[in-house]
Design a protein around this motif. Structure first.
Motif, PDB file in Angstrom:
ATOM      1  N   TYR A 149      25.922  65.582 115.649  1.00  4.30           N
ATOM      2  CA  TYR A 149      27.312  65.106 115.657  1.00  4.30           C
ATOM      3  C   TYR A 149      27.365  63.588 115.498  1.00  4.30           C
ATOM      4  O   TYR A 149      28.073  63.055 114.646  1.00  4.30           O
ATOM      5  CB  TYR A 149      28.015  65.520 116.953  1.00  4.30           C
ATOM      6  CG  TYR A 149      29.439  65.038 117.048  1.00  4.30           C
ATOM      7  CD1 TYR A 149      30.469  65.730 116.416  1.00  4.30           C
ATOM      8  CD2 TYR A 149      29.766  63.881 117.746  1.00  4.30           C
ATOM      9  CE1 TYR A 149      31.774  65.288 116.486  1.00  4.30           C
ATOM     10  CE2 TYR A 149      31.072  63.429 117.816  1.00  4.30           C
ATOM     11  CZ  TYR A 149      32.074  64.142 117.186  1.00  4.30           C
ATOM     12  OH  TYR A 149      33.368  63.692 117.253  1.00  4.30           O
ATOM     13  N   THR A 150      26.572  62.897 116.299  1.00  3.50           N
ATOM     14  CA  THR A 150      26.545  61.438 116.235  1.00  3.50           C
ATOM     15  C   THR A 150      26.070  60.978 114.861  1.00  3.50           C
ATOM     16  O   THR A 150      26.626  60.052 114.269  1.00  3.50           O
ATOM     17  CB  THR A 150      25.602  60.885 117.319  1.00  3.50           C
ATOM     18  OG1 THR A 150      25.975  61.459 118.566  1.00  3.50           O
ATOM     19  CG2 THR A 150      25.697  59.382 117.413  1.00  3.50           C
ATOM     20  N   ALA A 175      28.733  61.558 112.315  1.00  6.30           N
ATOM     21  CA  ALA A 175      29.832  60.628 112.568  1.00  6.30           C
ATOM     22  C   ALA A 175      29.500  59.250 112.015  1.00  6.30           C
ATOM     23  O   ALA A 175      30.360  58.539 111.501  1.00  6.30           O
ATOM     24  CB  ALA A 175      30.119  60.548 114.064  1.00  6.30           C
ATOM     25  N   GLY A 183      34.104  69.249 110.660  1.00 10.52           N
ATOM     26  CA  GLY A 183      35.546  69.395 110.868  1.00 10.52           C
ATOM     27  C   GLY A 183      36.061  68.610 112.057  1.00 10.52           C
ATOM     28  O   GLY A 183      37.197  68.147 112.063  1.00 10.52           O
ATOM     29  N   TYR A 184      35.199  68.446 113.052  1.00  6.46           N
ATOM     30  CA  TYR A 184      35.616  67.687 114.230  1.00  6.46           C
ATOM     31  C   TYR A 184      35.613  66.179 113.970  1.00  6.46           C
ATOM     32  O   TYR A 184      36.178  65.418 114.738  1.00  6.46           O
ATOM     33  CB  TYR A 184      34.706  67.986 115.412  1.00  6.46           C
ATOM     34  CG  TYR A 184      35.083  69.236 116.173  1.00  6.46           C
ATOM     35  CD1 TYR A 184      36.345  69.339 116.762  1.00  6.46           C
ATOM     36  CD2 TYR A 184      34.210  70.290 116.317  1.00  6.46           C
ATOM     37  CE1 TYR A 184      36.702  70.469 117.470  1.00  6.46           C
ATOM     38  CE2 TYR A 184      34.563  71.437 117.025  1.00  6.46           C
ATOM     39  CZ  TYR A 184      35.810  71.512 117.602  1.00  6.46           C
ATOM     40  OH  TYR A 184      36.172  72.625 118.304  1.00  6.46           O
ATOM     41  N   ILE A 185      34.921  65.747 112.924  1.00  6.45           N
ATOM     42  CA  ILE A 185      34.858  64.305 112.671  1.00  6.45           C
ATOM     43  C   ILE A 185      35.833  63.896 111.566  1.00  6.45           C
ATOM     44  O   ILE A 185      36.479  62.867 111.646  1.00  6.45           O
ATOM     45  CB  ILE A 185      33.429  63.875 112.261  1.00  6.45           C
ATOM     46  CG1 ILE A 185      32.420  64.318 113.314  1.00  6.45           C
ATOM     47  CG2 ILE A 185      33.368  62.370 112.058  1.00  6.45           C
ATOM     48  CD1 ILE A 185      30.993  64.273 112.829  1.00  6.45           C
ATOM     49  N   THR A 186      35.921  64.742 110.537  1.00  5.04           N
ATOM     50  CA  THR A 186      36.712  64.348 109.382  1.00  5.04           C
ATOM     51  C   THR A 186      38.195  64.556 109.649  1.00  5.04           C
ATOM     52  O   THR A 186      38.583  65.216 110.610  1.00  5.04           O
ATOM     53  CB  THR A 186      36.321  65.179 108.153  1.00  5.04           C
ATOM     54  OG1 THR A 186      36.430  66.561 108.502  1.00  5.04           O
ATOM     55  CG2 THR A 186      34.908  64.876 107.735  1.00  5.04           C
ATOM     56  N   ASP A 246      32.698  79.162 108.779  1.00  2.37           N
ATOM     57  CA  ASP A 246      33.031  77.784 109.169  1.00  2.37           C
ATOM     58  C   ASP A 246      32.753  77.490 110.634  1.00  2.37           C
ATOM     59  O   ASP A 246      33.027  76.396 111.112  1.00  2.37           O
ATOM     60  CB  ASP A 246      34.468  77.417 108.786  1.00  2.37           C
ATOM     61  CG  ASP A 246      35.499  78.224 109.542  1.00  2.37           C
ATOM     62  OD1 ASP A 246      35.097  79.054 110.379  1.00  2.37           O
ATOM     63  OD2 ASP A 246      36.704  78.037 109.275  1.00  2.37           O
ATOM     64  N   THR A 247      32.171  78.454 111.362  1.00  2.00           N
ATOM     65  CA  THR A 247      31.757  78.131 112.720  1.00  2.00           C
ATOM     66  C   THR A 247      30.284  77.718 112.759  1.00  2.00           C
ATOM     67  O   THR A 247      29.757  77.376 113.813  1.00  2.00           O
ATOM     68  CB  THR A 247      31.938  79.327 113.680  1.00  2.00           C
ATOM     69  OG1 THR A 247      31.045  80.368 113.280  1.00  2.00           O
ATOM     70  CG2 THR A 247      33.353  79.845 113.636  1.00  2.00           C
ATOM     71  N   PRO A 300      29.656  72.847 109.068  1.00  2.65           N
ATOM     72  CA  PRO A 300      31.105  72.677 108.886  1.00  2.65           C
ATOM     73  C   PRO A 300      31.824  72.418 110.204  1.00  2.65           C
ATOM     74  O   PRO A 300      32.798  71.658 110.232  1.00  2.65           O
ATOM     75  CB  PRO A 300      31.563  74.007 108.275  1.00  2.65           C
ATOM     76  CG  PRO A 300      30.469  74.972 108.501  1.00  2.65           C
ATOM     77  CD  PRO A 300      29.202  74.168 108.592  1.00  2.65           C
ATOM     78  N   ASP A 301      31.344  72.997 111.270  1.00  2.00           N
ATOM     79  CA  ASP A 301      32.028  72.840 112.552  1.00  2.00           C
ATOM     80  C   ASP A 301      32.035  71.382 113.003  1.00  2.00           C
ATOM     81  O   ASP A 301      33.080  70.805 113.283  1.00  2.00           O
ATOM     82  CB  ASP A 301      31.329  73.725 113.592  1.00  2.00           C
ATOM     83  CG  ASP A 301      32.142  73.859 114.866  1.00  2.00           C
ATOM     84  OD1 ASP A 301      33.326  74.205 114.750  1.00  2.00           O
ATOM     85  OD2 ASP A 301      31.608  73.610 115.950  1.00  2.00           O
ATOM     86  N   LEU A 302      30.845  70.765 113.029  1.00  2.00           N
ATOM     87  CA  LEU A 302      30.766  69.368 113.462  1.00  2.00           C
ATOM     88  C   LEU A 302      31.501  68.474 112.478  1.00  2.00           C
ATOM     89  O   LEU A 302      32.174  67.526 112.861  1.00  2.00           O
ATOM     90  CB  LEU A 302      29.311  68.934 113.606  1.00  2.00           C
ATOM     91  CG  LEU A 302      28.534  69.665 114.694  1.00  2.00           C
ATOM     92  CD1 LEU A 302      27.100  69.172 114.754  1.00  2.00           C
ATOM     93  CD2 LEU A 302      29.192  69.465 116.047  1.00  2.00           C
TER      94      LEU A 302
END
Lengths: 591, 474
Positions: B284-285, B288, B326-329, B317-318, B322-324
């Motif tokens: 994630y980091t 990001a 989607g949380y950033i974009t 998409d889970t 794609p999941d991570l």
């Protein structure tokens, strides 16, 4: 360790032994757990998180590229603390309370450079101190000794630091100043030798003391129909907003920050998008506080540690936020803290934990995840403060479950603690039903203790009306399952009519347009009247049906669709009165 | 600069060497093999006597006697405006037989985070000429809007279409200042096949887009570890052009899935505790740090807009990638296999797609005053039609009411007229909205409950005759 005074720090320096991302190991460093240290030639700020033999592990709050073994590590001998005092409001901080606007000036660049430090509040700015005690007065810990106008909205109360005296102990005021001072100057002297200034420090990982925790009985009114109407949160309550990406967590948090009737808002952007924080920074100074017309920033403090900022600072930003919240609570204010998102905080813990090679718990999260979450939410509540005032901290945490699956550890551990649950739903979001809070899954355990307030302040039958709406929506959910199989027209007339009533509940009442200037905030009175309008339609429609009017004709009436426009009406009382009359007249004319 | 012949362990893409001086984290390393080949790498972990080095080109050919040189600096990208029109490999070296690049500056590829206080909120519309995006999920300058696709879908065609057509409406008003704000495209390919790469290059050359582009190519048979550097090279170049040379830069990164696979490979080689599905816990980091490099900065003319493309394994998409993401974009565009098999071009499914920055980028003065209402109504009507399709399969059309039938017709027409515009058609926003009103006029007026009455008055087409006139005029 606060950044306000780095000079008198005792230091027993060590040497870097190894570097791996944000985790640095130092040799020969004499430090306690959670001491703040400065790492490397550039003096990057870090915190001690593990001690083993003569090796000390440090998590560094800044990017560590280029840092190598052999460079010095300097211990400050103090734990990570925040600077508290006037100037905290209307400010924007990173995760370790460095003011971002000051950093921009110091670094001379739009990028966050390393090794630059700044105190959390301006130490040179002078404030007009107005004492509220006289020489000879007896004061105890936490007692207010004077007032500073911090912003147009908020009077900052200067208090005796809670650690200056023991519980129950009092001491005499020996000197009092009045006039213009900076935050480091002594404004009140006490007989026990304490010099009170406008500046306090408090270690972030330690809760500020309080006298007593009480049952919250006042709602945090948010102006959001589905929240106030169906799933209210109390002042001093806790809530979780879990939802997959794109379901509107951040918009809901922003709405709360804008419209919740708290005195102080602490908004923690924890590992989220930079542009979102920019939106808050740009919007809030321009938006009006509904209570008094002042800029919203006058009651707000922002903590922005975006996803690309160092991960260790993300871990600490939640603590920084809640400590500031507690400080204002001690002054007797109602504080609401929004944390967006607690999942990013948990992931920061996981990342650090895995770099420490700790044994992982569920899904790689450290085994202490549940304990940390509980500790955080327990710092919220409705308190009797040590100085006898009452104040509250409401904590509202967004949760970002991977794949929108609520069975994952962060959501589950959060649900075990919080009492309000606003479940966001991707399906609703997809059909642009906003706020996309699922009314079947969400709950509030504060309902019963808050009903008396709503009944006194809004309407006697508040709880009754809510139950009616919930029943209709429940029935609709059941009927929809049948409709999926056989189509709507196969249902008996009364059930078709129930669907119609439920449709108004969903489209007019539960949906709310956050981007419409009027609909964005709905006072509880309007929320209530809207519900009664839909109930009027329901009652009249069923009467008509009983009188033999076919359901098609009832559905086809002209007045009822105007229910959908109540939300955008500014003079809603008049509009609703007229609409109720029209609905009644039209439906009665059918038989 | 000291040379070491102290390699103790070689494992996957990693080399461990003993050292007797302090080596900085992230420092660049050169390894010379016995055959005289020079490989480049980066310090992943540094301790007093041993360092772990990740080798970009892969470790084959390295033996215990290979010599290791530490360059004493972190990875840099040589940047200059002359990069426009050039084709580079995944580590930023030219591969187009052009002249040598004389850099104006060398910038650290691990970009520092932009101070949120120094950002400017993105709210200027980018016209992509694609109705499904402009009309329903508008892109704005400084946004990061990924395309969620899966294997075998025409996401590359869509990306090319956007790269070709994207324009900023203001630009056309003619800036006096020549350096004003031009559009540039930076294309970063990570692990795509030679064939795909050829398609991109041909399209770039055919449309003349290459001269305003910089292309970075890391192909499928190039070393995987190099993929972790490519997007950082791309974004460093983008930031330079945007914030120092005032370009509006559109960055297309394809395929982010390959990038994440490379991260996993390195994580596994380092024996890290894995997170979900074996991807590293810090993904994630890491993501990001790439995606957050989009944006605008106060007081600077240019902007960096990102369109990362990722293929979702199993169209799920889970999945962590794609999941991570989607949380950033700030939203996502879904390419849908079902719509693709129906032959829609581009096969964008607007329902799960989203542009978070849309609401501030549209409306009066930006696109058109009725845009937001039209979009909301079309979303609602299309969702309604989609629901009814399931029902029709069971009960048949006759069992449905007249209004329900209209919704079904609307959903069909929405796909065939609004979405299916072809990869070569460029529609301006007026045209997109006009088609929108054609479609909405299929529904009765009082079903348009999300549109302000004023706009219904102005734009609703009362009868078919009027619709046809409008269509003929197009």
């Amino acid at each position: 360790m606060s950044k306000a005074d780095t000079t008198d720090a005792v230091s027993d320096d060590g040497v870097i032994q190894s570097v791996s991302g944000p985790v640095v190991t130092a040799r020969d460093l004499d430090a306690r757990m959670n001491d703040v240290v400065y790492v490397g030639d550039e003096g990057l700020m870090g915190e001690v998180i593990e001690i083993e033999g003569d090796l000390t592990t440090v998590q560094v709050y800044e990017e560590t590229s280029g840092v190598g073994p052999g460079e010095p590590v300097e211990n400050t001998g103090e734990p990570l603390s925040v600077d508290l005092g006037p100037g905290v409001l209307d400010a924007i901080y990173d995760g370790v309370q460095r003011p971002l606007d000051v950093l921009e000036g110091k670094m001379g660049s739009p990028y966050l450079d390393r090794g630059v430090d700044a105190p959390g509040i301006d130490l040179e700015k002078e404030w007009e101190f107005e004492p509220s005690v006289e020489v000879g007065d007896e004061v105890g810990r936490g007692d207010v000794v004077g007032i500073v106008e911090e912003t147009v909205t908020i009077d900052h109360k200067v208090m005796v630091p809670p650690d200056a005296l023991d519980e129950g102990e009092t001491t005499e005021v020996t000197a009092v100043e009045s006039g213009s001072f900076d935050v480091t100057e002594t404004v009140v002297e006490l007989a026990n030798g304490t010099d009170v200034s406008m500046h306090q420090e408090w270690p972030v990982r330690e809760a500020r003391p309080s006298a007593n925790k009480k049952t919250p009985r006042t709602p945090l009114v948010s102006g959001q129909r589905i929240l106030d109407g169906l799933f209210p949160i109390a002042k001093g309550g806790t809530a979780a907003i879990p939802g997959p990406f794109g379901s509107g967590k951040t918009v809901t948090q922003h709405q709360l920050a804008k419209y919740a009737d708290a005195d102080i808002i602490i908004y923690v952007g924890c590992g989220e998008r930079g542009n979102e924080m920019t939106e808050v920074i740009e919007d809030f100074p321009e938006l009006e506080d509904l209570a008094n017309g002042n800029p919203l920033m006058a009651r707000t403090s922002l903590i922005a540690n975006t996803s690309n900022m160092p991960v260790a600072a993300r871990e600490s930003c939640i603590y920084t936020g809640i400590t500031i919240a507690e400080y204002y609570r001690d002054m007797g204010y109602d504080v609401a803290l929004m944390a967006d998102s607690t999942s990013r905080w948990a992931e920061a813990m996981r990342e650090i934990s895995s770099r420490l090679e700790e044994m992982p718990g569920e899904e790689g999260y450290p085994a202490y995840l549940a304990a940390r979450l509980a500790q955080f939410y327990e710092r919220a509540g409705y308190f009797e403060n040590v100085n006898g005032t009452e104040g509250s901290v409401s904590a509202i945490g967004a949760v970002s479950p991977p794949g929108g699956d609520f069975s994952e550890p962060v959501t589950q551990n959060t649900l075990r603690i919080v009492k309000t649950f606003w479940a966001l739903d991707a399906d609703l979001a997809e059909r642009r039903h906003f706020p996309s809070i699922n009314w079947n899954e969400s709950y509030s355990l504060y309902k019963d203790q808050l009903d008396p307030w709503f009944e006194d302040e809004v309407a006697d039958d508040w709880a009754e009306k809510r139950q009616w709406a919930v029943d209709v929506l429940d029935e609709e959910t059941e009927l929809q399952e049948i409709v999926q199989l056989v189509g709507k027209d196969a249902l008996p007339d009364d059930q078709q009519l129930t669907l119609e009533v439920a449709r108004y509940l969903r489209e007019a009442y539960l949906q709310q347009n956050a981007f419409h200037p009027v609909d964005t905030f709905c006072p509880p009175e309007k929320t209530y009247l809207m519900l009664t309008t839909i109930q009027t339609f329901s009652d009249e429609a069923f009467d008509a049906l009983d009188a033999g009017v076919p359901v098609e004709e009832i559905v086809d009436t002209e007045a009822a669709p105007r229910i959908n426009r109540i939300g955008v009406q500014e003079d809603y009382e008049e509009y609703i009165e007229e609409l109720k009359a029209d609905i009644t007249e039209e439906l009665r004319s059918l038989y | 600069m000291k040379e070491y012949q102290t390699i103790t362990e070689i494992s996957g893409p990693l080399v461990y060497a003993e050292v007797d001086e302090a080596i900085g984290y992230d420092e660049i390393v050169e390894i010379e093999t016995a055959q005289g080949e020079t490989l480049r790498g980066q310090v992943l972990e540094s301790s007093e006597d041993v360092v772990a080095i990740q080798v970009f080109e892969g470790t084959s050919g390295i033996d215990r006697d290979a010599s290791v040189r530490f360059l004493g600096e972190t990875m840099k990208m040589p940047v200059t405006e002359d990069l426009l029109g050039r084709v580079l490999d995944g580590s930023g070296r030219p591969i187009d037989d052009g002249p040598e690049i004389v850099p104006e500056d060398r910038q650290d590829i691990v970009g520092a985070a932009i101070n949120p206080y120094s950002r400017e909120y993105p709210e200027e519309f980018i016209e992509t000429g694609v109705s499904a995006i402009d009309g329903m999920n508008t892109l704005v300058r400084g946004q990061k809007l990924p395309i969620f696709s899966s294997s075998g879908q025409p996401h590359s065609e869509l990306a090319m279409q956007i790269a070709r057509q994207a324009s900023v409406p203001e630009e056309e008003e003619g800036d006096d200042d020549e350096d004003g704000s031009e559009f540039a495209v930076i294309f970063g390919a990570m692990g795509i096949t030679q064939e795909e790469a050829n398609e991109f290059m041909e399209d770039f050359e055919r449309t003349g887009a290459l001269e305003r582009s910089v292309v970075f190519m890391n192909l499928a048979d190039d070393p995987a570890v190099e993929r972790t550097v490519t997007p950082r090279m791309v974004l460093t170049t983008a930031e330079y052009l945007a914030f120092e040379k005032d370009y509006h830069v559109l960055v297309i990164l394809t395929d982010m899935t390959n990038y994440c696979e490379a991260l996993r490979e390195i994580g596994a080689a380092r024996e890290e505790v894995p997170g979900r599905r074996g991807y590293p816990g810090y993904m994630y980091t890491d993501l990001a740090q790439l995606y957050e490099r989009a944006g605008r900065i106060k007081g600077r003319e240019g902007s960096v807009t990102q369109i990362p493309i990722l293929t979702m394994p199993g169209d799920d998409d889970t999945h962590p990638i794609p999941d991570l993401t989607g949380y950033i974009t700030e939203g996502q565009i879904y390419v849908d296999p079902d719509l693709n098999s129906q032959g829609l071009q581009p096969p964008i499914n607007v329902l799960p797609s989203l542009s978070r920055l849309m609401d501030d980028g549209i409306g009066e003065g930006l696109t058109r005053e009725d845009h937001a209402d039209v979009k909301d109504q079309m979303f609602a009507a299309y969702a309604e039609g989609e629901d009814l399709r399931d029902l029709v399969n069971i009960v048949g059309r006759e069992a449905l009411s007249e209004l329900d039938n209209k919704y079904l017709d609307f959903a069909d027409a929405f796909e065939s007229e609004f979405i299916d515009q072809g990869f070569d058609q460029n529609r301006d926003i007026e045209e997109t909205l006009s088609i929108g009103w054609d479609l909405l006029s299929m529904l009765p007026k009082d079903a348009l409950n999300r549109i302000d009455e004023e706009f219904i008055e102005e734009y609703y087409r009362e009868d078919d005759a009027e619709r046809e006139v409008v269509e003929a005029a197009d």
